[in-house]
Design an enzyme around this catalytic site. Sequence first.
Site, PDB file in Angstrom:
ATOM      1  N   LYS A  85      28.995  11.563  24.501  1.00  0.00           N
ATOM      2  CA  LYS A  85      28.080  12.558  25.052  1.00  0.00           C
ATOM      3  C   LYS A  85      26.632  12.124  24.869  1.00  0.00           C
ATOM      4  O   LYS A  85      25.809  12.235  25.790  1.00  0.00           O
ATOM      5  CB  LYS A  85      28.306  13.915  24.368  1.00  0.00           C
ATOM      6  CG  LYS A  85      29.587  14.604  24.782  1.00  0.00           C
ATOM      7  CD  LYS A  85      29.810  15.867  23.954  1.00  0.00           C
ATOM      8  CE  LYS A  85      31.105  16.556  24.333  1.00  0.00           C
ATOM      9  NZ  LYS A  85      31.452  17.691  23.461  1.00  0.00           N
ATOM     10  N   GLN A 105      30.829  21.165  18.685  1.00  0.00           N
ATOM     11  CA  GLN A 105      32.099  20.475  18.899  1.00  0.00           C
ATOM     12  C   GLN A 105      33.229  21.183  18.160  1.00  0.00           C
ATOM     13  O   GLN A 105      33.141  21.451  16.962  1.00  0.00           O
ATOM     14  CB  GLN A 105      31.984  19.022  18.413  1.00  0.00           C
ATOM     15  CG  GLN A 105      33.188  18.165  18.697  1.00  0.00           C
ATOM     16  CD  GLN A 105      33.390  17.917  20.179  1.00  0.00           C
ATOM     17  OE1 GLN A 105      32.445  17.733  20.926  1.00  0.00           O
ATOM     18  NE2 GLN A 105      34.637  17.904  20.603  1.00  0.00           N
ATOM     19  N   ASP A 113      28.897  24.963  27.351  1.00  0.00           N
ATOM     20  CA  ASP A 113      30.357  24.901  27.348  1.00  0.00           C
ATOM     21  C   ASP A 113      30.968  26.051  28.142  1.00  0.00           C
ATOM     22  O   ASP A 113      32.139  25.997  28.528  1.00  0.00           O
ATOM     23  CB  ASP A 113      30.890  24.952  25.911  1.00  0.00           C
ATOM     24  CG  ASP A 113      31.397  23.599  25.428  1.00  0.00           C
ATOM     25  OD1 ASP A 113      31.681  22.731  26.268  1.00  0.00           O
ATOM     26  OD2 ASP A 113      31.514  23.415  24.205  1.00  0.00           O
TER      27      ASP A 113
END
Length: 301
Positions: free
Chosen positions: A59, A103, A126
């Site tokens: 990422k 995460q 997200d």
Amino acid sequence: MNDSNTGAALIDGKAFSANLVAQVAERVRALRDDHHLTPGLAVVLVGEDPASQVYVRNKHKRTVEAGMRSFEHTLDASVTEAELLTLIGGLNDDPEVHGILVQLPLPRHIDAGKVIEAIRPDKDVDGFHPWNVGMLASGGRGMVPCTPLGCMMMLKDRVPDLSGKRAIVVGRSNIVGKPMAHLLLAENCTVTIAHSRTRDLPDEVRRADIVVAAVGRPEMVRGDWIKPGAVVIDVGINRVVLPDGKTRLVGDVQFEEARKVASAITPVPGGVGPMTIACLLRNTVVAAARQHRIALPDGWE
């Protein structure tokens, strides 16, 4: 890309994601040049899960390559929930951070739901915050989870008009299954949500023009479940051990069987997977533009 032996088209997620990242980079340049705005993504990693570490590194690399700012926060697995929430509060207030991603999974002593709810909805790239979940379910304008968004982009590239199509989503997770169903409903599909406990699951799948497999079971969906000519989007990424002790990645669909029946199918690896990070970058650009009330081109909202 067509396979002349089977007639199935392979939906190339690597090529599709590379094109999307190029579009993201172009949009980042426009924001920077026209509005002096550089989108910033903050990624928070708690603990030392090897798979998560690899994912976070990827990422960071892709974020920088797209011309965006990348803010990494790596915390020890022993960090308290309160300390993590304090960090998120600071990122919420940081004007250079337009997207926040924590995460998952998190250590057991930390309530993931509480952490997700602590992220500002307009920075929740997200798409997991309850506000964004509700906006998607009600047809509003929120942040869409990355994996379903990538699936929909590839699907619409293959089938531009989904209206009236029968679609089945095998899997009911909050991350993929449920949001995917809402996206398909928004395209006027007739949608069935199925799962491992669905009765007569093979027959349910056989009715579908669109099959999205996201149940997390290796090669669960067999070729004879697929309606001839259906489009198959395989979200599963499962590592299986071969008889010689080596391992390989497979999806939730038995690929070799399904490709003989489907009109188009995503491979594993190289299908849906590459789209997740590309869509994360896209969501960060969208978040930055919305926070500064900057209009984006058609197809970005």
